[in-house]
Design a protein around this motif. Structure first.
Motif, short mmCIF file in Angstrom:
data_model
loop_
_atom_site.label_atom_id
_atom_site.label_comp_id
_atom_site.label_asym_id
_atom_site.label_seq_id
_atom_site.Cartn_x
_atom_site.Cartn_y
_atom_site.Cartn_z
N TYR A 56 1.23 -39.71 10.14
CA TYR A 56 2.19 -40.28 11.18
C TYR A 56 2.24 -39.56 12.37
CZ TYR A 56 5.67 -43.61 12.94
OH TYR A 56 6.34 -44.51 13.67
N ARG A 57 1.76 -40.13 13.69
CA ARG A 57 1.84 -39.37 14.73
C ARG A 57 1.57 -40.53 16.02
NH1 ARG A 57 -3.31 -37.67 12.90
NH2 ARG A 57 -5.03 -38.22 14.51
N LEU A 58 1.75 -40.03 17.07
CA LEU A 58 1.75 -40.78 18.34
C LEU A 58 0.43 -41.65 18.38
CD1 LEU A 58 3.44 -42.51 20.57
CD2 LEU A 58 2.68 -40.54 22.06
N ASP A 59 -0.73 -41.13 18.22
CA ASP A 59 -2.09 -41.74 18.62
C ASP A 59 -2.43 -42.39 17.28
OD1 ASP A 59 -2.46 -39.10 17.15
OD2 ASP A 59 -4.74 -39.12 17.91
N ASN A 60 -1.68 -42.53 16.27
CA ASN A 60 -2.00 -43.44 15.10
C ASN A 60 -1.25 -44.58 14.99
OD1 ASN A 60 -4.20 -42.14 13.71
ND2 ASN A 60 -2.98 -40.97 12.36
N GLY B 27 7.77 -33.97 8.71
CA GLY B 27 7.18 -32.75 9.05
C GLY B 27 5.83 -32.62 9.91
N LEU B 28 4.99 -33.63 9.43
CA LEU B 28 3.81 -33.70 10.09
C LEU B 28 4.26 -34.11 11.61
CD1 LEU B 28 0.82 -33.61 9.57
CD2 LEU B 28 0.74 -36.14 9.71
N LEU B 29 5.23 -35.23 11.96
CA LEU B 29 5.50 -35.53 13.25
C LEU B 29 6.07 -34.48 14.01
CD1 LEU B 29 5.59 -37.99 15.06
CD2 LEU B 29 7.94 -38.45 14.18
N VAL B 30 6.82 -33.52 13.35
CA VAL B 30 7.60 -32.30 13.94
C VAL B 30 6.39 -31.25 14.23
CG1 VAL B 30 8.99 -30.19 13.67
CG2 VAL B 30 9.70 -32.66 13.07
N MET B 31 5.55 -31.19 13.40
CA MET B 31 4.42 -30.41 13.80
C MET B 31 3.30 -30.52 14.72
SD MET B 31 0.86 -29.82 13.40
CE MET B 31 0.11 -30.98 11.97
N TYR B 32 3.05 -31.92 14.89
CA TYR B 32 2.48 -32.38 16.09
C TYR B 32 3.27 -32.42 17.38
CZ TYR B 32 -1.55 -34.36 13.77
OH TYR B 32 -2.80 -34.42 13.18
N SER B 33 4.44 -32.47 17.13
CA SER B 33 5.51 -32.46 18.62
C SER B 33 5.54 -30.93 19.00
CB SER B 33 6.68 -33.02 18.14
OG SER B 33 6.45 -34.27 17.82
N GLU B 34 5.36 -29.94 18.01
CA GLU B 34 5.48 -28.65 18.38
C GLU B 34 4.17 -28.10 18.92
OE1 GLU B 34 8.06 -26.99 14.75
OE2 GLU B 34 6.03 -26.57 14.89
N PRO C 214 11.74 -27.39 7.33
CA PRO C 214 10.67 -26.33 7.75
C PRO C 214 9.77 -26.03 6.62
CG PRO C 214 12.92 -25.53 8.09
CD PRO C 214 13.17 -26.72 7.39
N TRP C 215 9.91 -26.19 5.21
CA TRP C 215 8.86 -26.13 4.42
C TRP C 215 8.06 -27.42 4.45
CZ3 TRP C 215 6.35 -29.40 0.93
CH2 TRP C 215 5.60 -28.88 -0.09
N TYR C 216 8.45 -28.69 4.82
CA TYR C 216 7.51 -30.06 5.22
C TYR C 216 6.71 -29.53 6.29
CZ TYR C 216 10.38 -32.22 1.33
OH TYR C 216 11.14 -32.52 0.43
N THR C 217 7.22 -29.01 7.37
CA THR C 217 6.61 -28.66 8.52
C THR C 217 5.42 -27.65 8.40
OG1 THR C 217 8.54 -29.25 10.00
CG2 THR C 217 6.80 -28.21 10.83
#
Length: 350
Positions: free
Chosen positions: A219-223, A251-258, A298-301
């Motif tokens: 899950y992210r903006l370009d999807n 966690g995935l969305l946060v990772m991409y946002s970082e 943090p673990w999920y990220t």
């Protein structure tokens, strides 16, 4: 289906023969297609292949696995087709699921056809910039709200009660992605085994994990596609969807946002667009909307960093075998260490 660039040929793009597709559709859905089909490969994705097809009047979208090296369970067309069909009619916007074909003899691989959804897929800060800070902020917060809506869907109510096994989900995810890594190993990757071991040793307690939900998996903006009103018009690319711990999506969305942009990188990042909310605000928005405990995020990220490192390494491996379609694959291998380091750093800070 979005504003990503497309590759088009007279005879059809790699992986899709328009004439064979037309014959199949005429047989299975007589009257759906009213003229010769043309096809375009939508570039921008790095896993399953996505095409727009048209008969000159109507448009549809076709999804199929990548050419060549395919990891087991990673490109399951039946799952994608099933989940978008199940979610149709819920508050989660998805395209219409039209037809599934598991006969590899038609175009060389299983595929499915879905309706064409209007909207724009934003892949970079530069693409968001013309919206201005206020609209950019609204778009990204609407992305979070759509994730809240997805995780609020009752799987049993939409026929997805057996779509996955939530019990032991995180342990299986780690094992699965470790296996995916092993299947794509072709070089030394410093730190990747240490990251996997650290994630395994710090698994969130099962008792404190979130209630299971339908998980998108990427899950992210370009999807997603964004409409003229800045709302999500369609959530796309369900190839990793299942039932499991919803914080893996967050966690995935946060990772991409970082992520800050890397010149020449094919990995989408929109963080530096004026008005883009910071990761902490996205987490707060999700927590307020969902009511879920996000203290273990943090673990999920860190797991998201590991997962993307494995995905990119698999794509790099296909590139080394000459089995990728499109531009930008020659740079993907250089990105993998960055995500390994990101995962280790996130765990250290958690």
């Amino acid at each position: 289906m979005g504003s990503t660039s497309a590759t088009r040929t007279q005879d059809g793009p790699p992986g899709l023969d328009p004439e064979r597709l037309r014959a199949f559709l005429d047989r299975e859905r007589p009257g759906l297609v009213r003229g010769p089909l043309t096809a375009e490969l939508i570039e921008g994705g790095r896993s399953n292949l996505t095409y727009t097809v048209s008969d000159g009047t109507a448009r549809w979208v076709v999804r199929r696995p990548p050419l060549g090296h395919v990891l087991a369970t990673a490109h399951d067309m039946r799952r994608e087709h099933r989940v978008i069909g199940a979610l149709r009619g819920t508050p989660v916007p998805v395209p219409e699921a039209l037809l599934l074909c598991e006969d590899e003899g038609v175009i060389g691989a299983p595929f499915y056809v879905m309706g064409f959804a209007e909207g724009t897929a934003y892949r970079s800060a530069g693409q968001l910039a013309p919206l201005g800070p206020e609209r950019t902020r609204t778009v990204v917060l609407n992305l979070v709200d759509t994730l809240v809506a997805l995780h609020a869907v009752d799987p049993a109510a939409v026929g997805l009660a057996d779509f996955g096994r939530p019990e032991g989900f995180l342990e299986r995810q780690l094992r699965r992605w470790g296996q995916q890594l092993d299947a794509s190993r072709s070089r030394e990757l410093p730190g990747v085994d240490a990251l996997l071991a650290a994630l395994s040793g710090r698994l969130p307690d099962a008792a404190s994990s979130c209630a299971p939900a339908v998980v998108h998996g990427d899950y992210r903006l370009d999807n997603v596609l964004i409409g003229a009103d800045d709302r999500v018009t369609a959530v796309l690319d369900w190839e990793m969807s299942t039932l499991g711990d919803p914080l893996t999506d967050l966690g995935l969305l946060v990772m991409y946002s970082e992520q800050r942009p890397v010149p020449g990188s094919p990995v989408a990042t929109t963080r530096d667009a004026p008005g883009h909310p910071r990761p902490a605000e996205l987490v707060e928005r999700y927590a307020a909307g969902s009511g879920r405990d996000v203290s273990a995020l943090p673990w999920y990220t860190a797991f998201a960093y590991f997962k993307l490192a494995v995905i990119l390494e698999g794509i790099h491996y296909r590139y080394t075998l000459g089995q990728t379609v499109g531009a930008g694959f020659d740079r993907i291998g250089d990105l993998v260490p960055r995500f390994v380091e990101g995962g280790l750093s996130t765990l250290d800070q958690g």
